[in-house]
Design an enzyme around this catalytic site. Sequence first.
Site, PDB file in Angstrom:
ATOM      1  N   GLY A 294     -13.517  -3.528   4.224  1.00 52.41           N
ATOM      2  CA  GLY A 294     -11.659  -2.860   4.122  1.00 52.41           C
ATOM      3  C   GLY A 294     -11.231  -2.072   5.387  1.00 52.41           C
TER       4      GLY A 294
ATOM      5  N   ASP B  15      -1.455  -0.942  17.969  1.00 50.31           N
ATOM      6  CA  ASP B  15      -1.126   0.172  16.763  1.00 50.31           C
ATOM      7  C   ASP B  15      -1.102   1.703  17.340  1.00 50.31           C
ATOM      8  OD1 ASP B  15      -0.740   0.729  13.806  1.00 50.31           O
ATOM      9  OD2 ASP B  15      -2.348   2.260  14.849  1.00 50.31           O
TER      10      ASP B  15
ATOM     11  N   LYS C 230       6.064   1.722  12.105  1.00 50.05           N
ATOM     12  CA  LYS C 230       5.471   2.526  13.597  1.00 50.05           C
ATOM     13  C   LYS C 230       6.348   1.078  14.757  1.00 50.05           C
ATOM     14  CE  LYS C 230       1.625   1.016  11.659  1.00 50.05           C
ATOM     15  NZ  LYS C 230       0.418   1.771  10.679  1.00 50.05           N
TER      16      LYS C 230
ATOM     17  N   THR D 220       1.334  -1.196   0.089  1.00 47.51           N
ATOM     18  CA  THR D 220      -0.135   0.360   0.284  1.00 47.51           C
ATOM     19  C   THR D 220       0.931   1.337  -0.068  1.00 47.51           C
ATOM     20  OG1 THR D 220      -1.332  -1.328   1.035  1.00 47.51           O
ATOM     21  CG2 THR D 220      -1.883   1.020   1.683  1.00 47.51           C
TER      22      THR D 220
ATOM     23  N   LYS E  15       3.137   4.072  18.432  1.00 48.87           N
ATOM     24  CA  LYS E  15       2.594   5.260  17.955  1.00 48.87           C
ATOM     25  C   LYS E  15       2.519   6.297  19.105  1.00 48.87           C
ATOM     26  CE  LYS E  15      -0.455   4.786  13.960  1.00 48.87           C
ATOM     27  NZ  LYS E  15      -1.968   4.448  13.530  1.00 48.87           N
TER      28      LYS E  15
ATOM     29  N   GLY F 284      -3.286   4.816   4.825  1.00 44.57           N
ATOM     30  CA  GLY F 284      -4.102   5.517   3.108  1.00 44.57           C
ATOM     31  C   GLY F 284      -2.948   5.575   2.754  1.00 44.57           C
TER      32      GLY F 284
HETATM   33  N1  LIG Z   1      -1.084   0.890   5.140  1.00 40.66           N
HETATM   34  C1  LIG Z   1      -1.137   2.516   5.904  1.00 40.66           C
HETATM   35  O1  LIG Z   1      -1.876   3.086   5.869  1.00 40.66           O
HETATM   36  C2  LIG Z   1       0.183   2.774   6.611  1.00 40.66           C
HETATM   37  C3  LIG Z   1      -0.223   3.895   7.236  1.00 40.66           C
HETATM   38  C4  LIG Z   1       1.034   4.121   7.954  1.00 40.66           C
HETATM   39  C5  LIG Z   1       2.463   2.960   8.338  1.00 40.66           C
HETATM   40  N2  LIG Z   1       2.175   2.225   7.728  1.00 40.66           N
HETATM   41  C6  LIG Z   1       2.850   1.249   7.565  1.00 40.66           C
HETATM   42  O2  LIG Z   1       3.927   1.376   6.040  1.00 40.66           O
HETATM   43  C7  LIG Z   1       4.282  -0.200   6.576  1.00 40.66           C
HETATM   44  C8  LIG Z   1       3.704  -0.497   5.211  1.00 40.66           C
HETATM   45  O3  LIG Z   1       2.657  -0.556   4.982  1.00 40.66           O
HETATM   46  P1  LIG Z   1       1.516  -1.122   4.080  1.00 40.66           P
HETATM   47  O4  LIG Z   1       0.492  -1.324   4.255  1.00 40.66           O
HETATM   48  O5  LIG Z   1       2.172  -0.646   3.013  1.00 40.66           O
HETATM   49  O6  LIG Z   1       2.048  -3.100   3.428  1.00 40.66           O
HETATM   50  P2  LIG Z   1       1.806  -3.742   3.236  1.00 40.66           P
HETATM   51  O7  LIG Z   1       0.758  -3.263   1.825  1.00 40.66           O
HETATM   52  O8  LIG Z   1       2.051  -4.934   3.132  1.00 40.66           O
HETATM   53  O9  LIG Z   1       3.028  -3.955   2.053  1.00 40.66           O
HETATM   54  C9  LIG Z   1       4.066  -4.658   2.414  1.00 40.66           C
HETATM   55  C10 LIG Z   1       5.137  -4.887   1.081  1.00 40.66           C
HETATM   56  O10 LIG Z   1       6.680  -5.609   2.271  1.00 40.66           O
HETATM   57  C11 LIG Z   1       6.960  -6.537   1.600  1.00 40.66           C
HETATM   58  N3  LIG Z   1       7.667  -7.226   1.854  1.00 40.66           N
HETATM   59  C12 LIG Z   1       6.813  -7.810   3.090  1.00 40.66           C
HETATM   60  N4  LIG Z   1       8.699  -8.457   4.017  1.00 40.66           N
HETATM   61  C13 LIG Z   1       9.554  -8.803   3.106  1.00 40.66           C
HETATM   62  C14 LIG Z   1      10.497  -8.802   3.033  1.00 40.66           C
HETATM   63  N5  LIG Z   1      10.951  -9.949   4.069  1.00 40.66           N
HETATM   64  N6  LIG Z   1      11.120  -8.605   1.964  1.00 40.66           N
HETATM   65  C15 LIG Z   1      11.397  -8.077   1.049  1.00 40.66           C
HETATM   66  N7  LIG Z   1       9.644  -7.321   0.751  1.00 40.66           N
HETATM   67  C16 LIG Z   1       8.829  -7.080   1.822  1.00 40.66           C
HETATM   68  C17 LIG Z   1       5.562  -6.839   0.421  1.00 40.66           C
HETATM   69  O11 LIG Z   1       6.564  -7.993  -0.489  1.00 40.66           O
HETATM   70  P3  LIG Z   1       4.770  -8.601  -1.475  1.00 40.66           P
HETATM   71  O12 LIG Z   1       4.396  -7.790  -2.120  1.00 40.66           O
HETATM   72  O13 LIG Z   1       5.579  -9.127  -2.705  1.00 40.66           O
HETATM   73  O14 LIG Z   1       4.116  -9.365  -0.718  1.00 40.66           O
HETATM   74  C18 LIG Z   1       5.008  -5.662   0.244  1.00 40.66           C
HETATM   75  O15 LIG Z   1       5.107  -5.503  -0.978  1.00 40.66           O
HETATM   76  C19 LIG Z   1       4.436  -0.126   7.841  1.00 40.66           C
HETATM   77  O16 LIG Z   1       6.006  -0.760   8.430  1.00 40.66           O
HETATM   78  C20 LIG Z   1       2.824  -0.012   8.375  1.00 40.66           C
HETATM   79  O17 LIG Z   1       2.747  -0.104   9.972  1.00 40.66           O
HETATM   80  C21 LIG Z   1       1.363   1.939   6.434  1.00 40.66           C
END
Ligand SMILES: NC(=O)c1ccc[n+]([C@@H]2O[C@H](COP(=O)([O-])OP(=O)(O)OC[C@H]3O[C@@H](n4cnc5c(N)ncnc54)[C@H](OP(=O)(O)O)[C@@H]3O)[C@@H](O)[C@H]2O)c1
Length: 418
Positions: free
Chosen positions: A178, A192, A96, A13, A196, A294
């Site tokens: 979702g 979570d 976080k 994401t 933070k 997001g």
């Molecule tokens: N989503 C939000 O709104 C949001 C907001 C604030 C902070 N965050 C933080 O941002 C971070 C990412 O969140 P996200 O929602 O983007 O997560 P996500 O959609 O689950 O994406 C995780 C990504 O990391 C890759 N990945 C996982 N393990 C890996 C490894 N060992 N080596 C290489 N790549 C790896 C996955 O690869 P594949 O695609 O190949 O599976 C995927 O592309 C997290 O720390 C989360 O807490 C997220």
Amino acid sequence: MGKLRIGIIGLGTVGSGVYKTLQGNDSVEIVKIAVKNLNKPRSVNVPADIITDNPDEVIKNPSIDVVVELIGGVNPAYEYLETAIKNGKHIVTANKELLAKRGEELFNLAEEYNKVVLYEAAIAGGIPIIMPIKTILAGNKINKIHAILNGTTNYILTKMDTEGASYEDVLKEAQALGYAETDPTGDVEGFDAAYKITTLATIAFKKRVKIENVYREGITKIRKEDMAKANELGFKIKLIASAEIDDNGNADVRVHPMLVSKDNMLAHIDYVTNAVLISGHPIGSIVLSGPGAGEFPTASSVVGDILAIAAEFGKTDYMLPMMRCNHTQKANPVKIEDTYNKYYISITAPNAIGVIAKIGTICANKNISLSSILQKGVSEDNTADITVITETCQEKLIREVVEELKDCTVNSLIRVAS
Ligand SMILES: NC(=O)c1ccc[n+]([C@@H]2O[C@H](COP(=O)([O-])OP(=O)(O)OC[C@H]3O[C@@H](n4cnc5c(N)ncnc54)[C@H](OP(=O)(O)O)[C@@H]3O)[C@@H](O)[C@H]2O)c1
């Protein structure tokens, strides 16, 4: 100066949002992106020579200046960033959990290697909070933060409030839309928000707060009856991440539901919006609010951090000094039993003469004053629903009150924000 050369780990994401936002940017070049599964369909078209499933091509790549970690979790994220720092990379992360659990080690290592770690997206997604605290608010002594830092729980509580629905029904709906994960534990049990507020309090108070000392309660026990009652009494119920510090460095940091007066701006932060109320001197109080998660809001913060590094890269030997985190002093944790709060107590009592007086006496015996006590009618089963709001008292004592109310059922005990 050439472009800043970055490598990204994670193209989910947030990673996709960062990739899209950086397209056409003149000061940054994306050199490599590591993912877990190369065959996974993506919302972005990334050239095949950029994407890899070998993180070493990012973290050990000599032509990369900054590693952007967007995979989440503690392992292997910590090991990747450790290797990246030792290989001379600056770090941007949105993680976080990693910061709350191993932030101190990461910041110390970065300092040792004269690298910066920026993490704006890790606290409140798209809301700028770290950069303001570290820069324009730097002259303040911040002593209190009350924040709504989790969109999923705020969505659920808002729906319960506006629709009079139960926690379980709204959770199911949020999962279908979702807004909540299949396993919602991390959000609904407050983990979570606890991650933070641990980092946010550390930065705001300039003293290390440890996640083990952050008291945490989720929203799973909030009943629709509490929502309705809170409304009637002039409150909303919100999951509040709270951090307060006194002049002796005693830090009371916690996450739990609270009744928030409708006069307080946080009561009006609804659905997935997040907000952070900061109080200190000389600023007084300010509230920053916006999208806490997001794809694009989070990318906004991640890209802001990347561009902050790009602006200084190659121009100084000690980059972004104000953004560094090298606090050596630890905050003294305050145990939840020793904290002072106002409380909302919902009690179902046998409908006997003198029951209200009895509740009043139990409280009075512990020097607890009541600001309101109300009973509405009597149920068919001859019980009475009684709602009490106390004045400020010690948590230890209110727990004793609950123990002593053994003839009654205490349905809920919720702290009230002051
Ligand atoms: N989503 C939000 O709104 C949001 C907001 C604030 C902070 N965050 C933080 O941002 C971070 C990412 O969140 P996200 O929602 O983007 O997560 P996500 O959609 O689950 O994406 C995780 C990504 O990391 C890759 N990945 C996982 N393990 C890996 C490894 N060992 N080596 C290489 N790549 C790896 C996955 O690869 P594949 O695609 O190949 O599976 C995927 O592309 C997290 O720390 C989360 O807490 C997220």
